[in-house]
Motif scaffolding. Structure first.
Motif, PDB file in Angstrom:
ATOM      1  N   LEU A 189     -12.963 -47.002 -82.724  1.00 18.97           N
ATOM      2  CA  LEU A 189     -13.263 -48.118 -81.830  1.00 18.97           C
ATOM      3  C   LEU A 189     -13.672 -47.568 -80.473  1.00 18.97           C
ATOM      4  O   LEU A 189     -13.205 -46.504 -80.071  1.00 18.97           O
ATOM      5  N   VAL A 190     -14.541 -48.305 -79.802  1.00 19.40           N
ATOM      6  CA  VAL A 190     -14.941 -47.895 -78.449  1.00 19.40           C
ATOM      7  C   VAL A 190     -14.503 -48.948 -77.455  1.00 19.40           C
ATOM      8  O   VAL A 190     -14.587 -50.152 -77.722  1.00 19.40           O
ATOM      9  N   MET A 191     -14.005 -48.497 -76.319  1.00 23.36           N
ATOM     10  CA  MET A 191     -13.649 -49.369 -75.192  1.00 23.36           C
ATOM     11  C   MET A 191     -14.504 -48.948 -74.006  1.00 23.36           C
ATOM     12  O   MET A 191     -14.428 -47.804 -73.574  1.00 23.36           O
ATOM     13  N   MET A 192     -15.345 -49.871 -73.512  1.00 21.66           N
ATOM     14  CA  MET A 192     -16.200 -49.510 -72.370  1.00 21.66           C
ATOM     15  C   MET A 192     -16.677 -50.777 -71.665  1.00 21.66           C
ATOM     16  O   MET A 192     -16.557 -51.881 -72.204  1.00 21.66           O
ATOM     17  N   SER A 193     -17.234 -50.615 -70.470  1.00 15.58           N
ATOM     18  CA  SER A 193     -17.930 -51.734 -69.853  1.00 15.58           C
ATOM     19  C   SER A 193     -19.271 -51.863 -70.572  1.00 15.58           C
ATOM     20  O   SER A 193     -19.825 -50.876 -71.050  1.00 15.58           O
ATOM     21  N   LEU A 194     -19.767 -53.102 -70.686  1.00 12.47           N
ATOM     22  CA  LEU A 194     -21.015 -53.285 -71.444  1.00 12.47           C
ATOM     23  C   LEU A 194     -22.227 -52.791 -70.662  1.00 12.47           C
ATOM     24  O   LEU A 194     -23.225 -52.388 -71.246  1.00 12.47           O
ATOM     25  N   PHE A 195     -22.100 -52.812 -69.326  1.00 12.58           N
ATOM     26  CA  PHE A 195     -23.226 -52.380 -68.495  1.00 12.58           C
ATOM     27  C   PHE A 195     -22.782 -51.269 -67.554  1.00 12.58           C
ATOM     28  O   PHE A 195     -21.643 -51.262 -67.085  1.00 12.58           O
TER      29      PHE A 195
END
Lengths: 231, 220
Positions: free
Chosen positions: B149-155
């Motif tokens: 799974l990845v956790m990040m801001s979309l932009f």
């Protein structure tokens, strides 16, 4: 050398390490780093070394001090760049040190292979990435793998918690990290421990590195550092 | 059905950590990557029975250590002092990565610079001139866990999307990501098209405008 040598000083423990040697250095960051053996290696003077370790030194202690002393030609590691890796950063950006970046699991397994007499192995890690360049790719069961070669050390410098007089080792917590793998992967394994106990005092069920892998042992007062510095 | 929360702004990283924590199956073995994903641990109560793996050689990792609990011999993969929980175990690096590579780890959650619609992951190197490459365990984790799974801001800070048709940064792993959690929405990968599960602070229509790749809604 059949029997493990118990030495009185760290300087005796690192005697004979030749210029140009490949030295496996234990530790993950500062946890499990053999500080006293590295300091002795700096005094001993061997140069043109290839160092295999997870990182490329923190602050100016341990591995960073060895780099700063100009003794290292090449570093093989998984994670050189850290908040406090300025000694390495400067050398690397000035073109004064070579770097081979190896994914952490491949680094551990390549040393494990060396210690276990495995000629090479295929790993799925790094397939399709820049770190796969130049490596043979082979499919098994429809999945691609990269051919990985063992990393053997001329010497390993390892820190463990305690040894008995035969050289059996136990470690503490996550300071174990690369110790057992490196101990098996080097021709001559040199270990610093905080205490040498009488043979028979270590629970045989709890021994992590059996004495067969250990060549030299020296007791050194444990120096503990955290990311915040010495304490 | 895709759930659209347009009556509020995007999630904070802490709220996103809570969303991810809810999706982690009870009793699973989990590795939380360095950086934002470590926040997820704060939302995993003990009764869920989730066991945390840290690749420097431990299962059963507890919260960060403070004060007298700090032990230089006990750190996480980010080299931050941590604690051990009852039932913890220690092992060397080759074993630690063998349990990862061998498919024994259920879930890992990683941060990312970019994720492509086909599941390609870029999170280790910007490729910029003068940048010192450092990979650590990222490539091993990317191919190792059953569910990546990845956790990040979309932009990004410049507004450019980090969920992209193809990664422009150097890859960490190929087709390895199964789900992407962002402040603006959760995206399911692995099918022919990226499926939006849930959004915050934007509708699917708005995300279609801002992202460069086709998006499907659930059950579309």
């Amino acid at each position: 050398m059949a029997r493990t040598a118990l030495l009185d000083t760290v300087d005796e423990a690192v005697a004979g390490i030749e210029d140009g040697s490949t030295v496996l250095v234990g530790g993950f960051g500062l946890a499990g780093m053999p500080f006293d053996l590295i300091d002795a290696l700096i005094r001993q003077g061997a140069k043109d070394l290839t160092i295999v370790s997870n990182n490329a030194g923190n602050g100016e202690v341990g591995l960073a001090a060895l780099l700063k002393a100009g003794r290292v030609r090449k570093v093989v590691c998984s994670f050189p760049r850290q908040a406090d890796s300025y000694v390495f950063d400067e050398l690397y950006l000035a073109g004064r040190i070579e770097l081979e970046v190896v994914p952490q699991g491949n680094l551990a397994e390549r040393m494990r292979a060396a210690g276990a007499g495995i000629g090479a192995f295929y790993s799925p890690t790094a397939v399709g990435t820049p770190l796969a360049e130049g490596k043979e790719v082979r499919d098994f069961d429809g999945r691609p793998y990269l051919l990985e070669l063992p990393i053997k050390g001329d010497y390993a410098l390892v820190s463990a918690d305690r040894a008995d007089r035969l050289g059996n080792l136990v470690y503490r917590k996550t300071a174990r990290n690369f110790g057992p793998v490196m101990a098996a992967a080097a021709t001559t394994t040199i270990v610093q421990v905080s205490e040498v106990v009488a043979t028979g005092e270590l629970d045989p069920e709890a021994v992590v590195t059996p004495s067969i892998y250990v060549d030299r042992v020296v007791a050194a007062e444990a120096r503990h550092y955290t990311v915040q510095g010495a304490r | 059905m895709t759930t659209e929360h347009v009556d509020r702004g995007p999630l904070s990283m802490d709220e996103l950590a809570e969303v991810i924590a809810r999706d982690i199956p009870e009793g699973s073995f989990v590795n939380l990557g360095i950086g934002q994903p470590t926040k997820i641990a704060d939302h995993l109560p003990a009764e869920r029975g989730v066991v945390l793996h840290t690749e420097n050689g431990m299962l059963g990792m507890g919260p960060a250590a403070h004060g007298d609990d700090v032990d230089a011999d006990l750190t996480n993969a980010g080299k931050v002092p941590v604690t051990e929980l009852p039932g913890a175990s220690y092992f060397h690096h080759a074993d630690s990565f063998a349990m990862m590579r061998g498919g024994h780890l259920d879930v890992c959650v990683l941060g990312a610079y970019q994720v492509a619609g086909n599941g390609d992951l870029a999170n280790w190197h910007t490729g910029k001139p003068g940048a010192i490459p450092a990979v650590g365990g990222a490539m091993d984790l990317a191919i190792g866990a059953k569910d990546v799974l990845v956790m990040m801001s979309l932009f990004g800070k410049d507004g450019s999307p980090k969920l992209v048709p193809a990664c422009t940064y150097p890859l960490t792993g190929v087709g390895c990501v199964s789900r992407v959690y962002t402040d603006h929405g959760v995206f399911e990968l692995g099918g022919d098209v990226v499926v939006v599960r849930e959004t915050w602070g934007a509708s699917v229509a708005e995300l279609r405008e801002r992202l460069d790749l086709p998006l499907a809604t659930k059950d579309e």
